[in-house]
Write a protein that holds these residues in place. Structure first.
Motif, PDB file in Angstrom:
ATOM      1  N   PRO A  78       0.960  -1.019   0.090  1.00 57.58           N
ATOM      2  CA  PRO A  78      -0.183  -0.025   0.078  1.00 57.58           C
ATOM      3  C   PRO A  78       0.937   1.189  -0.099  1.00 57.58           C
ATOM      4  CG  PRO A  78      -0.010  -0.926   1.973  1.00 57.58           C
ATOM      5  CD  PRO A  78       0.707  -2.044   1.214  1.00 57.58           C
ATOM      6  N   ILE A  79       0.358   2.075  -0.664  1.00 56.27           N
ATOM      7  CA  ILE A  79       0.917   3.534  -0.453  1.00 56.27           C
ATOM      8  C   ILE A  79       0.187   4.539   0.349  1.00 56.27           C
ATOM      9  CG2 ILE A  79       1.866   5.626  -1.823  1.00 56.27           C
ATOM     10  CD1 ILE A  79       2.088   3.605  -4.479  1.00 56.27           C
ATOM     11  N   LEU A  80       0.961   5.151   1.224  1.00 59.31           N
ATOM     12  CA  LEU A  80       0.052   5.810   2.152  1.00 59.31           C
ATOM     13  C   LEU A  80       0.423   7.480   1.866  1.00 59.31           C
ATOM     14  CD1 LEU A  80       0.884   3.378   5.342  1.00 59.31           C
ATOM     15  CD2 LEU A  80      -1.319   4.089   4.444  1.00 59.31           C
ATOM     16  N   PRO A  81      -0.586   8.189   2.374  1.00 58.85           N
ATOM     17  CA  PRO A  81      -0.638   9.574   1.854  1.00 58.85           C
ATOM     18  C   PRO A  81       0.672  10.648   2.248  1.00 58.85           C
ATOM     19  CG  PRO A  81      -2.358   9.448   3.461  1.00 58.85           C
ATOM     20  CD  PRO A  81      -1.678   8.026   3.267  1.00 58.85           C
ATOM     21  N   ALA A  82       1.534   9.953   3.268  1.00 59.73           N
ATOM     22  CA  ALA A  82       2.862  10.629   3.555  1.00 59.73           C
ATOM     23  C   ALA A  82       3.938   9.910   4.003  1.00 59.73           C
ATOM     24  CB  ALA A  82       2.500  11.672   4.883  1.00 59.73           C
ATOM     25  N   ALA A  83       5.153  10.342   3.884  1.00 57.96           N
ATOM     26  CA  ALA A  83       6.084   9.506   4.112  1.00 57.96           C
ATOM     27  C   ALA A  83       6.971   9.750   5.578  1.00 57.96           C
ATOM     28  CB  ALA A  83       7.502   9.494   3.081  1.00 57.96           C
ATOM     29  N   THR A  84       5.714   9.361   6.510  1.00 56.29           N
ATOM     30  CA  THR A  84       6.026   9.539   8.111  1.00 56.29           C
ATOM     31  C   THR A  84       6.707   8.100   8.423  1.00 56.29           C
ATOM     32  OG1 THR A  84       3.904   9.116   8.822  1.00 56.29           O
ATOM     33  CG2 THR A  84       4.276  11.231   8.229  1.00 56.29           C
ATOM     34  N   GLU A  85       7.212   8.395   9.711  1.00 52.21           N
ATOM     35  CA  GLU A  85       7.814   7.064  10.037  1.00 52.21           C
ATOM     36  C   GLU A  85       6.591   5.943  10.286  1.00 52.21           C
ATOM     37  OE1 GLU A  85      10.820   5.405  10.526  1.00 52.21           O
ATOM     38  OE2 GLU A  85      11.904   7.141   9.858  1.00 52.21           O
ATOM     39  N   ALA A  86       5.498   6.494  10.999  1.00 56.70           N
ATOM     40  CA  ALA A  86       4.439   5.493  11.165  1.00 56.70           C
ATOM     41  C   ALA A  86       4.136   4.944   9.929  1.00 56.70           C
ATOM     42  CB  ALA A  86       3.473   6.266  11.865  1.00 56.70           C
ATOM     43  N   ASN A  87       4.074   5.637   8.987  1.00 57.26           N
ATOM     44  CA  ASN A  87       3.205   5.135   7.590  1.00 57.26           C
ATOM     45  C   ASN A  87       4.326   4.140   7.016  1.00 57.26           C
ATOM     46  OD1 ASN A  87       1.083   6.481   7.759  1.00 57.26           O
ATOM     47  ND2 ASN A  87       1.548   8.044   6.250  1.00 57.26           N
ATOM     48  N   LEU A  88       5.794   4.475   7.113  1.00 58.47           N
ATOM     49  CA  LEU A  88       6.739   3.796   6.497  1.00 58.47           C
ATOM     50  C   LEU A  88       7.033   2.291   7.339  1.00 58.47           C
ATOM     51  CD1 LEU A  88       9.486   6.345   5.530  1.00 58.47           C
ATOM     52  CD2 LEU A  88       7.646   5.313   4.127  1.00 58.47           C
ATOM     53  N   ARG A  89       6.299   2.162   8.367  1.00 58.33           N
ATOM     54  CA  ARG A  89       6.330   0.843   9.115  1.00 58.33           C
ATOM     55  C   ARG A  89       5.580  -0.041   8.707  1.00 58.33           C
ATOM     56  NH1 ARG A  89       6.329   4.377  13.703  1.00 58.33           N
ATOM     57  NH2 ARG A  89       8.210   4.480  14.811  1.00 58.33           N
ATOM     58  N   VAL A  90       4.332   0.254   7.786  1.00 61.04           N
ATOM     59  CA  VAL A  90       3.438  -0.570   7.325  1.00 61.04           C
ATOM     60  C   VAL A  90       3.352  -0.535   5.892  1.00 61.04           C
ATOM     61  CG1 VAL A  90       1.978  -0.358   9.359  1.00 61.04           C
ATOM     62  CG2 VAL A  90       1.700   1.280   7.702  1.00 61.04           C
ATOM     63  N   GLY A  91       4.050   0.505   5.325  1.00 60.26           N
ATOM     64  CA  GLY A  91       3.847   0.360   3.643  1.00 60.26           C
ATOM     65  C   GLY A  91       5.047   1.547   3.063  1.00 60.26           C
ATOM     66  N   ALA A  92       4.451   1.786   1.931  1.00 56.29           N
ATOM     67  CA  ALA A  92       5.297   2.847   1.120  1.00 56.29           C
ATOM     68  C   ALA A  92       4.483   4.443   1.490  1.00 56.29           C
ATOM     69  CB  ALA A  92       5.370   2.879  -0.282  1.00 56.29           C
ATOM     70  N   GLY A  93       5.305   5.448   1.384  1.00 51.95           N
ATOM     71  CA  GLY A  93       4.583   6.703   1.511  1.00 51.95           C
ATOM     72  C   GLY A  93       4.966   7.576   0.355  1.00 51.95           C
ATOM     73  N   HIS A  94       3.778   8.373   0.110  1.00 51.71           N
ATOM     74  CA  HIS A  94       4.208   9.207  -0.839  1.00 51.71           C
ATOM     75  C   HIS A  94       4.736  10.576  -0.481  1.00 51.71           C
ATOM     76  CE1 HIS A  94       1.806  12.797  -3.490  1.00 51.71           C
ATOM     77  NE2 HIS A  94       3.086  12.066  -4.277  1.00 51.71           N
ATOM     78  N   LEU A  95       5.741  11.361  -1.008  1.00 53.19           N
ATOM     79  CA  LEU A  95       6.093  12.337  -0.429  1.00 53.19           C
ATOM     80  C   LEU A  95       5.278  13.561  -0.877  1.00 53.19           C
ATOM     81  CD1 LEU A  95      10.010  11.642  -1.464  1.00 53.19           C
ATOM     82  CD2 LEU A  95       8.883  11.583   0.770  1.00 53.19           C
ATOM     83  N   SER A  96       4.756  14.087   0.272  1.00 53.41           N
ATOM     84  CA  SER A  96       3.426  14.985  -0.084  1.00 53.41           C
ATOM     85  C   SER A  96       4.051  16.179  -0.883  1.00 53.41           C
ATOM     86  CB  SER A  96       2.831  15.513   1.402  1.00 53.41           C
ATOM     87  OG  SER A  96       3.849  15.976   2.286  1.00 53.41           O
ATOM     88  N   SER A  97       5.466  16.575  -0.838  1.00 51.54           N
ATOM     89  CA  SER A  97       5.780  17.637  -1.494  1.00 51.54           C
ATOM     90  C   SER A  97       5.961  17.513  -2.913  1.00 51.54           C
ATOM     91  CB  SER A  97       7.414  18.324  -0.818  1.00 51.54           C
ATOM     92  OG  SER A  97       7.967  17.249  -1.171  1.00 51.54           O
ATOM     93  N   THR A  98       5.854  16.391  -3.631  1.00 51.88           N
ATOM     94  CA  THR A  98       6.076  15.969  -4.964  1.00 51.88           C
ATOM     95  C   THR A  98       4.652  15.801  -5.524  1.00 51.88           C
ATOM     96  OG1 THR A  98       5.980  13.194  -4.294  1.00 51.88           O
ATOM     97  CG2 THR A  98       7.954  14.497  -4.295  1.00 51.88           C
ATOM     98  N   ALA A  99       4.769  15.693  -6.863  1.00 50.51           N
ATOM     99  CA  ALA A  99       3.335  15.636  -7.649  1.00 50.51           C
ATOM    100  C   ALA A  99       2.650  14.411  -7.248  1.00 50.51           C
ATOM    101  CB  ALA A  99       3.969  15.422  -9.258  1.00 50.51           C
ATOM    102  N   GLU A 100       1.211  14.520  -7.615  1.00 50.03           N
ATOM    103  CA  GLU A 100       0.222  13.338  -7.465  1.00 50.03           C
ATOM    104  C   GLU A 100       0.608  12.274  -8.190  1.00 50.03           C
ATOM    105  OE1 GLU A 100      -3.914  14.192  -7.363  1.00 50.03           O
ATOM    106  OE2 GLU A 100      -3.581  16.311  -6.932  1.00 50.03           O
ATOM    107  N   ILE A 101       0.241  11.004  -7.711  1.00 45.03           N
ATOM    108  CA  ILE A 101       0.803   9.746  -8.401  1.00 45.03           C
ATOM    109  C   ILE A 101       0.012   9.832  -9.691  1.00 45.03           C
ATOM    110  CG2 ILE A 101       0.785   7.322  -8.434  1.00 45.03           C
ATOM    111  CD1 ILE A 101       1.136   7.639  -5.480  1.00 45.03           C
ATOM    112  N   GLY A 102       0.678   9.660 -10.852  1.00 45.18           N
ATOM    113  CA  GLY A 102      -0.040   9.496 -12.235  1.00 45.18           C
ATOM    114  C   GLY A 102      -0.291  11.006 -12.890  1.00 45.18           C
ATOM    115  N   ALA A 103      -0.019  12.010 -12.137  1.00 44.63           N
ATOM    116  CA  ALA A 103       0.023  13.405 -12.762  1.00 44.63           C
ATOM    117  C   ALA A 103       1.237  13.754 -13.406  1.00 44.63           C
ATOM    118  CB  ALA A 103      -0.457  14.483 -12.012  1.00 44.63           C
ATOM    119  N   ALA A 104       1.545  14.734 -14.249  1.00 47.37           N
ATOM    120  CA  ALA A 104       2.442  15.082 -14.908  1.00 47.37           C
ATOM    121  C   ALA A 104       3.486  15.752 -13.724  1.00 47.37           C
ATOM    122  CB  ALA A 104       2.292  16.320 -15.966  1.00 47.37           C
TER     123      ALA A 104
END
Length: 192
Positions: A78-104
């Motif tokens: 699973p990809i979670l909405p931020a790359a925080t330590e808690a999220n990275l313990r259970v899955g991947a994290g989308h870096l919130s300062s980067t583009a949306e997944i699938g967008a230019a």
């Protein structure tokens, strides 16, 4: 009273909710422990620039925003909405300062690569140019083709620079897996 999380691993690399339990112990902050914690903090490494600061409750509300699948390395995560330590313990994290997944632009996706957190991006170093990465979001499946791999120092955030109008995902993990000093970077361009 101090609370700590204890990890039990019955098999190396296997990880489930039952592997974590919370233990409480009686203690006093003046028993010398605060001095040792201060010494540890003074000698601590600087924070990882890829891991985002804790946010409200650390985990972001709403659960996973996508699912990443790389058949070559038998990965579904699973990809979670931020790359925080808690999220990275259970899955991947989308870096919130980067583009949306699938967008230019360039969407950064980080995950751990160690036995501490299970398999996650452990085998990411086995993929190469031309390999396929699938990401499923609420709008459907997106297919990406790997076009570049490299290893950088943790502070090198230039790997998140957009590639023109292309929709690109950048997969980020530790390198080497044990005692990491660098980051393994995998760039993949959307092809459908």
């Amino acid at each position: 009273m101090f609370t700590s999380v204890v990890e039990d691993h019955s098999e190396e690399g296997d990880y489930s909710d039952e592997d974590l339990r919370i233990e409480e112990s009686e203690g006093d902050a003046d028993d010398g422990e605060s001095e040792s914690l201060a010494a540890q903090a003074a000698n601590a490494e600087p924070p990882d620039p890829i891991v985002e600061p804790n946010q409200a409750g650390d985990k972001q509300p709403g659960g996973p925003i996508a699912l990443i699948q790389i058949d070559k390395i038998n990965l579904t995560l699973p990809i979670l909405p931020a790359a925080t330590e808690a999220n990275l313990r259970v899955g991947a994290g989308h870096l919130s300062s980067t583009a949306e997944i699938g967008a230019a632009g360039n969407a950064g996706i980080a995950a751990h690569r160690s036995h501490t957190y299970g398999r996650q991006f452990n085998r990411l170093d086995e993929i190469g140019r031309g390999d396929i990465v699938k990401v499923t979001t609420k709008t459907g499946e997106q297919v990406y083709e790997v076009f570049d791999l490299n290893v950088v120092v943790p502070e090198d955030t230039s790997v998140l620079t957009p590639f023109g109008d292309d929709a690109v995902i950048t997969l980020i993990t530790c390198e080497p897996m044990i005692n990491p000093t660098h980051r393994l970077i995998v760039h993949a361009k959307r092809i459908s």
